[in-house]
Every structure is written in structure tokens, then in C-alpha cells.
Scaffold this motif. Structure first.
Motif: not given
Length: 1040
Positions: A421-424, A477-481, A532-535
Motif C-alpha cells: 500500500f505505502y509503496s503504491l 494493488e490488490f494486496l494494498g487494497a 485499480l486499487f479503488m476497484r
């Protein structure tokens, strides 16, 4: 640092061994000095020196000199001594070049071998071709990688030209120069790094670019570990060999520097403010170093190959880039070899997933997930329908086993998810082992689930440097979400700040709204970083994802329902709140989030209205945003986007940015005014316009309205089909349009039916036909065109060689009128029509055919005559037969192909044609579908086939020749040796008639196709007849 190299007089092979290098590195001036010195040393005669001078190219001159010196100085000692004393730089280069390059290539080959096993597990495109494009598009500059893919439905660029790696840095035409800077863009996971490996493999094994001294691949993440670097230090890091400087800094040596992954620099590239420097020893910030290399201030003689994701690649100033290429997407229609048909069938039913499968890395994730679930064959685990479900299934086995307690998934997410997440947020995609430990992430071991599926190891090309990446940015992005979702349930502060000092924010509702706002903010929306994070964040709230992850995350069903309702309300309010603004990609992203959340009732109702053409008066508020989303994913819009009878100026203005990416667009019966046509003109003029077919029929477009459309056609490069029937452009509008058609080299089909263009407009079209070399189809029916207009078109067609299909109402009636015949030889028109294959549906009638038959007697160019649906009867058929009988010098002078389909010729007309076939020796194709032929007509045709030797295709579909007709054909087929294709579909043959045909084929092996469908044979009879035909004529294709 140069190294002094001593001459070895016993080296008998020096001249021959270094001949190629002498040819490469001796300049004209040095060669002159060498020849002069060798003359003084009596090693070359005056005659030999003269012969060397007379040779054409420098390479040939050096070659001849070596040949002469091989006789007088076999050891090459004199040449070595002279070069060492007078041209030390060139001597050292010639002496060490091959040994240094060979050592370097061997090291690269060794690294490629070491990487083979690990690369086999990393998805990517293994092609050896790229697509040559003009520039990075606006869409690629602005949007998230997967948004780009969705908008283009997984297809590549429209104007891409295939370019092999062997042509990547070479000149493409004789007069052009090779590019200094080549930029290759491609979405994450498209296989750019694999392409670099393939290039290095081919070059290291001497399969491409033998003239290239060095190809230096550098992964940009390796440079990110340095704050400051000089060119010299950078090169020593990646080519750490003695004597390498001799090659690197010699202008005679061609060096390729490959910078792979420009987006992986910690500091963004800034070409505007980077201070210039040309000192190779000066250490400067890495971003400034790259900027100066690209500018040519440093390493000006080197060739550069830059690879990056599109958004970063667009930051390289266009003026510095000589060639732009794009990593190609695999075709959606091609099934990967290792994918089961069951997986592919399911994937084809899920359009959004299918589109994203055009990215190799994403395709690997989707296919791996579906294959595993299908092998389970469990009704308890439904197949995923959304991207979030796919990634949940993909990551789930690697985060927790099926019987692991609920804390098993939350613990790794608190470390790995936090890193993601924070790297994203910082746009960081590559991590050192130190960074992994900072986030308490264990270093994956080789072969572990975490190491194979979630994180992958990156190895430096020639050093021991190692870094780690998520297997694809979408996994990050999935793991960040997922991390954000878990944290938002209990978090009391703004999660977008990693610092402990930030604004308080309590409750899921507050955190979800913050994420939505961040996604829509201008700074975060640049290149759609959080789309994509929001998706994924929205998709985690869907019923299917909640059922899969809920218990492991400790989220109850009641809490899930509350979260889902909250998110759905926020998303819908955001979409409907866009008002009358143009639909942006951000708005489409929000609709995508609704679909991922599986809140699809609203979306389905709008799709139903789209399918049923029931959108009139409804394109307000958020409906346009939903429609824009459907343009990307709906099967309804795959072949054609239907927006007829629903658009006005305001709704068109809102949809305009999204219509750019439609390929086939129907906007009929919308009554477009001049202002609306200006909008359409801007749409077609846009650089990124993808529209290939456009129908604007029945829109009341006037001569003023056609002006912006005509201006757009001057610059548009995609539109091939334009339908303007049923408007009112008139003669004035036709002239305006024709001025554009003279310049346009893309349109191949134009329909101007019923536009009142009259003779004046026809004259303008005639001028177009004389110069335009692209137009193949033109419809100008019902336009009040008189004899004068037809005459002009006929004269123009004598010069035109591309038009194939011309529809002009009552063409021959008018041309063949008394007044017309007096002013123009009818055969002149026929000669003009020699490239026009169709006069279909032109109301020619028997009267027109009579005159046409007369003209055909002197036919010189017409080879294909299509008279389908022209009200031709028996008299007309007899006139055509008369023309078919005519010969000149014993050769038939009329067409090779005639179509008389759907004309009421009757038996008498067919008998007349059959009589002509007895003597005609040129006709090879005859279409008589639906001409009311019966038994007597069939018998006459069959008798003619006994003697005819030219006809190879006969189509008698939809007649009534019956069993007697089949019997007659049976007898003819036993003797005829020219017929290849016979269509007797729907002719009331019955079982007996079919058997007659099957029996005949035992002795006729020329027939390759026969159609006996629709003849009342039945399934069992069809099998009997089919087997009989195949037994007698195994090469004949049977439709029955």
C-alpha cells in the motif's frame, strides 16, 4: 585507461584474424597514411597502391590492402609496428576489441542461462517483434495501465507496424539514418524485460547487429540505489572489464545502452530542469545523469534503447526520441497452448476478464486461478466473475491454507500489505532486501509459494545486486487494497499518511470516502495511480469476495452488508454528481467499481435500454458514465455501438471523450444540427480517434453541417466507411465533401443515397473518381442524377481502377435513353465500369438489358457483371444469352462471371442461357439463384454442361429442378470435366434426386464442392448420400 600492447612477431595470423576489425576501425585518412608507409617500406608496389585507391568503398580498400600485405608481410609485423607508433588508439582498439567483447558476451550468456528457470515462472510476452508507432497517445499518458487496456478492448495501436528486433535500431529506408534514441512503451506485465533478454540473447550469439560492439542492459532499479553517479562509474559497474574504456569511449565503436524500466527511478526524470553536463567523470544525481545521456550531452555517440510504462515514457521529450515502439498485446482470439478449452470458454463469457487477459502477466494470474478452480470441480466454490475474486483466489493459497485460523491471513497482510500500500502511494515497485526487512517481510525462499506467486526476485545483469518485486503491479494493488480494507475497520487516523501525526478518521465509511476522494483528486489521478486499487477495494465488499475472505478477516455478514451499502451509495452519488460534464475516465472508473461491487441492477437496466434502442431522453446525469463503461465491456458494443435516435448536442458532448475509442458507431436519426456536427468533426479530427465505420443516416444534415465533417476527413486516418444516406447535403454539400475525398486516402466506402446531390454533385464525384485511389464502394442512388451527371461519372470511371461497387439508380435506363446514346457511346461507360463488379439493384429491366447486350458485343474490359435484383425477365435473359454466344477470333469477348440471381428468368430464360453455354468458352462463374428455373431449364443446363469446358461454378439455389433435373445433371456430371462447384440447395430433389447426384460423382473426380441442403432428404438419407459421395469422390466437400 589505455593499455600498451606489444607486437608479437611470431603471430602469423594477425592480419587475417583482424581483417574485419581493420575494415571497421581504419578511417580513410589513416588508410592513406598506412598505404604511403607500406610503399616506403617496399611492402606495396605503386601499382598495388593504385589498385587500392581505385576500390569503391573503404571496406573494399582495406580488404585489398590486407590481401597484398599477406604476401609481402605475412606476419603483419610492419603494419602492427606502424599503427602502434602512429595510431595507438586505433591499434589498441583493433587488438583488444574482440577478446573484450567475447568475454562480455560470455558473461551475458551465462546470466541468461542462470535466469532461464526463474524466467519460466515469470509471465510475459516472448515475442521478438515490436510495434512501430508514432508517439505515446494521450490515453497512455493519462491513464492507469489496465484502464488503457480496457478502453482499447485489449487491442494494440491502430497504426502499429510490426518491427523485428533485428530492425529495432537500424535505419528502415535507404535514405534514412539509424535512430539514436528508441523508446519502447508497454503496460506493466507486457513483456518488455523479456524483450530485452531476447535481444541480448540474439546479440550475444551474433545473430543480430554484428557491427554493434557492446549492448549494455541496465535495469533502472539498479541505479535507484545510488544518489549520485558519473557516466564512467556507471559503465564500470555494468561492464567491469580491463580495456573496456578503449571501446566505450571510442567514436568508431557502436555502443547500445539499454535502460529498462524508467518508472523505477526513485526520483522522477526531469528533462526541463536537469543542469547540463558533458563531463563523464562528474558525479550528479541519477535522474540528471539519465537526462544528460538522453539529451546527448553524455555518451553522444551511444545508441539508446529506453523501455518504460507509457506514462513515464511520455515524459521523455518527443524531440529527443527518434523512434517509438510498443510491446504488442497477444491477440484475444488466440488461445494459449497450455490453456484448456473449458477455461477459455468460461473466459470468453466474462468480457472484462477476457479483455484484461491481453496483458500476459494478468492473463497468467487469471488462467492459473481458473485452471485450479476447475480442477477442484466443487460446486461450493463458484468460478470468479470479477477481477477481485480472481486475485482473492490467486493470493489466498499463498497467504493461508484452507484450515488455517482467521489470524493467518491478517498477519502477513499487516507486513506484506503495508509494504504494497505505502509503496503504491510512493509509486515504488521494486524493493531491496533491506526495505523488505523494514516492513518485517521475510525474504522469500526459492520455490516457496510467496516467492513464486506474490514476490519475484530480480537479479542484476552482471553484478550480485538483487531486488524484489510483486509478480505484477496489480498484485501489489490488490494486496494494498486488502491491507487498507482491514485497517479501515479499526483505523482512527488517515491511512494515506504513514506518519503517526495525521488527521483523525474513524469508521469504514470515513476511510472508504477518503479513498474515493484520493482516487478522484488531480494529484492521485495523474496516470490513474489509484484506479485499480479503488476497484479492488470496492470488489472486496462484493458478496462473493466477502464469502471467500470474510471469516478469515473476522468480518461478519451484518458488517459486510453495511459496508456494501455504504460503498454503493457513495459510488452512485459520485457518478450521478458529475452532472453535465464530459464523462472522464475517472467517472468510468467509479462505474467499474460499482460493477466490481456487483451492484449491477442500474448498469443492466441501461444496457437493456442500449440493446433495445430505448435511450432517448435518458442520457442525463450518471447514465452517460454508465454508457461509457458499457462501451468498453458490453458484448452489445463489441461489433457495433448503436446510438441511434437518442443523442442530442448535450449528450453527445458528454460522451465525446469516450466515443473516440469505438470502432463501429451508428448514430442515425438524431437530427444533428450544425453545432452538433462541429462536435462530430472534432471527434473525427482527434489524434486518438479509433472510429472505422460511422453511420450518420437520416440526421437531416445540411450543406452547412457537412463542412466540419469534411474538414475532419482531411486529417482522419481511421474512418473507412461513411454512411450519409437520407440526409440533405445537396449539391453544395456534395462539392464540399468531394474536396475532402480528393485528399482523403483512407475511406473505402461512402453512401450518399437520397441526398439530392443532382448533376452538380455528380460532377464533383466524377472529379473524385479520377484522382481517388482508395474508394471501392459508392452509393449515389435516389439523388436526382440525370444523363449529364451519369455521363461525367462514366467518363471518370474510365480512369478509375479501384471502384468495385457503384450503385446508381436506373443507371443503364438513363444512359441508354435516346438522348444519351446520341452523346455517348454506351460501351465507353462499360469500359469505365470494367473495374466495377456490381450493378446490383439498379432497376435495369429487360429494356436496359437489350441495350446492354448490344454494348457488350464490343466489350473490351468488363470481366464481372452483377445484375442481381434488376427485374430481368425472359427477354432480358435471351439478350444476355445472345451476347454470351458472340466470339471474336474464336474467343468469347464477354465476362468471366455473371450473376443473375433473384431475377424472374423462368425456364425459357434459363434455356436461352444454356444454349449460350454450348458455344461460350470464357464464362467460368454463373449465379442463377432464385430465377424460377424448373425441370426443363435444368435439363437444358445439364445438356450444355456436357459440351461446355469453361464453367467451373454453377449456383442454382432456390429453384425447383426436382428429381428429373437432378437426373439430367447426373448424366452431365459423368461427362463434364470443368465444373468444380455445384449448388443445388433447396431444389426439391428428394431422396431419389440426391442419389442420382451421388451416383454420378463416382465417375467425376473434378467436383470439389456440392450443396444438397434443404432438399427433403432427412437425417438418415443425408448420411447415406453423404457417405456415397465421399466413397466415390473423397476430395469433394459435401453440404447436406
Amino acid at each position: 585507461m589505455f593499455v600498451y600492447l606489444c607486437v608479437c612477431s611470431s603471430d602469423t595470423g594477425w592480419l587475417r584474424r583482424h581483417q574485419t576489425l581493420l575494415q571497421r576501425f581504419l578511417s580513410t585518412s589513416i588508410l592513406v597514411n598506412v598505404v604511403h608507409h607500406m610503399r616506403k617500406a617496399d611492402l606495396l608496389s605503386a601499382q598495388e597502391a593504385g589498385l587500392i585507391q581505385e576500390m569503391g568503398s573503404l571496406k573494399d580498400k582495406v580488404h585489398l590492402m590486407v590481401e597484398f600485405l599477406s604476401v609481402t608481410d605475412p606476419h603483419g609485423s610492419a603494419l602492427q609496428t606502424y599503427l602502434q607508433c602512429s595510431h595507438l588508439t586505433e591499434y589498441n582498439l583493433i587488438t583488444v576489441h574482440d577478446s573484450v567483447v567475447r568475454r562480455y558476451k560470455d558473461a551475458l550468456i551465462q546470466r541468461l542461462k542462470e535466469d532461464e528457470n526463474s524466467l519460466a515462472q515469470v509471465p510475459g510476452n516472448s515475442n521478438s517483434t515490436l510495434l512501430l508507432i508514432e508517439c505515446v497517445s494521450d490515453l497512455q499518458q493519462r491513464e492507469h495501465d489496465l484502464v488503457q487496456v480496457s478502453v482499447n478492448r485489449g487491442a494494440g495501436p491502430l497504426h502499429g507496424r510490426v518491427l523485428g528486433l533485428d530492425k529495432l535500431i537500424a535505419s528502415l529506408t535507404r535514405g534514412s539514418t539509424a535512430p539514436r534514441v528508441t523508446l519502447t512503451v508497454g503496460v506493466a506485465g507486457s513483456g518488455k524485460s523479456r524483450m530485452v533478454r531476447r535481444f541480448i540473447q540474439l546479440w550475444s550469439t551474433s545473430q543480430i547487429y554484428p557491427e554493434l560492439s557492446l549492448a549494455i542492459p541496465i535495469a533502472c532499479w539498479e541505479l535507484s540505489s545510488f544518489d549520485r553517479l558519473s557516466v564512467e562509474r556507471m559503465l564500470r559497474l555494468f561492464v567491469p572489464y580491463d580495456n573496456m574504456d578503449i571501446i566505450l569511449f571510442n567514436e568508431s565503436c557502436k555502443v547500445l545502452l539499454i535502460l529498462d524500466g524508467l518508472e523505477e527511478f526513485r526520483q522522477s526524470l526531469d528533462f526541463a530542469d536537469a543542469p547540463p553536463t558533458s563531463d563523464p567523470r562528474r558525479e550528479i544525481p541519477v535522474s540528471d545523469l539519465i537526462a544528460n545521456i538522453v539529451r546527448g550531452n553524455l555518451l553522444p555517440g551511444a545508441t539508446l534503447w529506453l523501455l518504460s510504462r507509457p506514462g513515464t515514457g511520455a515524459k521523455v521529450p518527443a524531440g529527443l526520441v527518434d523512434r517509438v515502439t510498443e510491446a504488442p498485446s497477444p491477440s484475444q482470439t488466440s488461445t494459449p497452448e497450455d490453456v484448456s478449452s473449458q477455461v477459455w470458454t468460461y473466459l470468453n463469457s466474462q468480457k472484462p476478464l477476457l479483455i484484461l487477459s491481453s496483458v500476459p502477466a494478468v492473463c497468467h494470474i487469471i488462467i492459473t486461478t481458473l485452471s485450479r478452480l476447475l480442477k477442484l470441480d466443487s460446486d461450493a466454490t463458484p468460478l470468479p466473475r470479477t477481477l477481485t475474486e480472481v486475485y482473492a483466489h490467486y493470493c489466498w493459497p499463498h497467504l493461508s491454507g484452507s484450515d488455517t485460523p482467521s489470524g493467518g491471513i491478517r498477519k502477513p497482510l499487516s507486513t506484506l500489505g503495508r509494504l504494497a500500500f505505502y509503496s503504491l502511494l510512493r509509486r515504488r515497485y521494486t524493493f531491496s532486501e533491506t526495505e523488505l526487512r523494514t516492513y518485517s517481510v521475510d525474504i522469500p525462499t526459492q520455490g516457496s509459494m510467496l516467492g513464486c506467486r506474490i514476490l519475484q526476485r530480480r537479479q542484476s545483469w552482471l553484478s550480485d545486486s538483487v531486488a524484489w518485486q510483486f509478480t505484477h503491479t496489480s498484485v501489489q494493488e490488490f494486496l494494498g487494497a486488502l491491507f487498507y480494507y482491514i485497517s479501515s475497520r479499526r483505523g482512527m487516523f488517515d491511512l494515506f499518511s504513514e506518519s503517526s501525526v495525521c488527521w483523525p478518521r474513524i469508521g469504514f465509511h470515513s476511510h472508504y470516502r477518503a479513498a474515493l476522494q484520493k482516487t478522484n483528486q488531480s494529484d492521485a489521478a495523474a496516470q490513474g495511480n489509484l484506479d485499480l486499487f479503488m476497484r479492488f477495494l470496492s470488489g472486496l465488499l462484493s458478496p462473493a469476495a466477502a464469502a471467500l475472505l470474510g471469516s478469515s478477516l473476522g468480518v461478519g455478514q451484518e458488517e459486510q452488508l453495511t459496508q456494501r451499502t455504504t460503498a454503493s451509495t457513495l459510488l452512485q452519488n459520485t457518478v450521478t454528481g458529475t452532472g453535465g460534464d464530459a464523462v472522464s475516465m475517472r467517472s468510468v472508473t467509479i462505474v467499474t467499481c460499482l460493477a466490481e461491487l456487483q451492484q449491477v441492477e442500474w448498469l443492466r437496466s441501461i444496457e437493456d435500454d442500449l440493446i433495445n434502442c430505448n435511450l432517448r431522453g435518458k442520457l442525463k446525469g450518471g447514465v452517460c458514465a454508465v454508457l461509457a463503461y458499457l462501451l468498453q465491456v458490453s458484448d452489445t458494443c463489441t461489433e457495433e455501438t448503436q446510438l441511434s435516435n437518442c443523442l442530442d448536442s448535450s449528450s453527445l458532448k458528454r460522451l465525446l471523450p469516450q466515443l473516440l475509442y469505438c470502432s463501429k458507431l451508428r448514430m442515425e436519426n438524431n437530427e444533428f444540427k450544425e453545432g452538433t456536427m462541429e462536435l462530430l468533426g472534432s471527434l473525427l479530427s482527434a489524434k486518438e480517434c479509433h472510429i472505422q465505420k460511422l453511420s450518420l443516416a437520416d440526421n437531416s444534415i445540411s450543406s452547412k453541417g457537412i463542412k466540419p465533417l469534411s474538414r475532419a476527413l482531411l486529417v482522419n486516418r481511421t474512418l473507412t466507411t461513411l454512411d450519409l444516406r437520407g440526409n440533405n447535403i445537396g449539391a453544395k454539400g456534395a462539392k464540399t465533401l468531394c474536396e475532402a475525398l480528393k485528399m482523403n486516402q483512407v475511406l473505402v466506402s461512402v453512401n450518399l443515397q437520397n441526398n439530392h446531390i443532382e448533376d452538380e454533385g455528380a460532377r464533383a464525384l466524377a472529379e473524385v473518381l479520377q484522382s481517388n485511389r482508395k474508394l471501392t464502394t459508392l452509393n449515389v442512388q435516389k439523388n436526382g442524377i440525370g444523363p449529364e451527371g451519369v455521363k461525367k461519372i462514366g467518363e471518370a470511371l474510365k480512369k478509375n481502377e479501384t471502384l468495385q461497387d457503384l450503385k446508381l439508380n436506373s443507371l443503364l435506363k438513363i444512359v441508354l435513353s435516346l438522348q444519351m446514346i446520341q452523346s455517348m457511346n454506351v460501351n465507353e461507360l462499360l469500359i469505365g465500369l470494367s473495374h466495377v463488379s456490381s450493378l446490383q439493384s439498379n432497376s435495369v429491366s429487360d429494356r436496359g438489358i437489350k441495350a446492354l447486350s448490344h454494348a457488350l458485343q464490343s466489350n473490351q474490359g468488363l470481366s464481372c457483371l452483377n445484375l442481381r435484383e434488376n427485374s430481368i425477365g425472359v427477354a432480358g435473359a435471351k439478350d444476355i444469352a445472345k451476347a454470351l454466344k458472340l466470339t471474336k477470333n474464336n474467343v468469347s469477348v464477354v465476362c468471366f462471371s455473371v450473376s443473375l440471381q433473384e431475377n424472374t428468368l423462368g425456364d425459357n430464360g434459363v434455356i436461352a442461357l444454356a444454349s449460350a453455354l454450348r458455344s461460350n468458352s470464357s464464362l467460368s462463374v454463373l449465379y442463377l439463384q432464385g430465377v424460377s428455373a424448373g425441370k426443363s431449364g435444368a435439363v437444358a443446363l445439364a445438356d450444355a454442361l456436357v459440351v461446355n469446358e469453361s464453367l467451373h461454378t454453377l449456383d442454382l439455389r432456390g429453384n425447383s429442378i426436382g428429381m428429373e433435373g437432378a437426373k439430367a445433371f447426373s448424366s452431365a456430371l459423368k461427362k463434364n470435366r470443368s465444373l468444380r462447384s455445384l449448388n443445388l440447395q433447396e431444389n426439391s430433389l428428394g431422396m431419389d434426386g440426391a442419389i442420382f447426384i451421388a451416383t454420378a460423382l463416382r465417375g467425376n473426380h473434378q467436383l470439389t464442392y456440392i450443396n444438397l441442403q434443404g432438399n427433403g432428404i432427412g437425417e438418415s438419407g443425408a448420411k447415406v448420400v453423404s457417405d456415397a459421395i465421399k466413397a466415390g469422390a473423397p476430395d469433394c466437400v459435401v453440404d447436406i
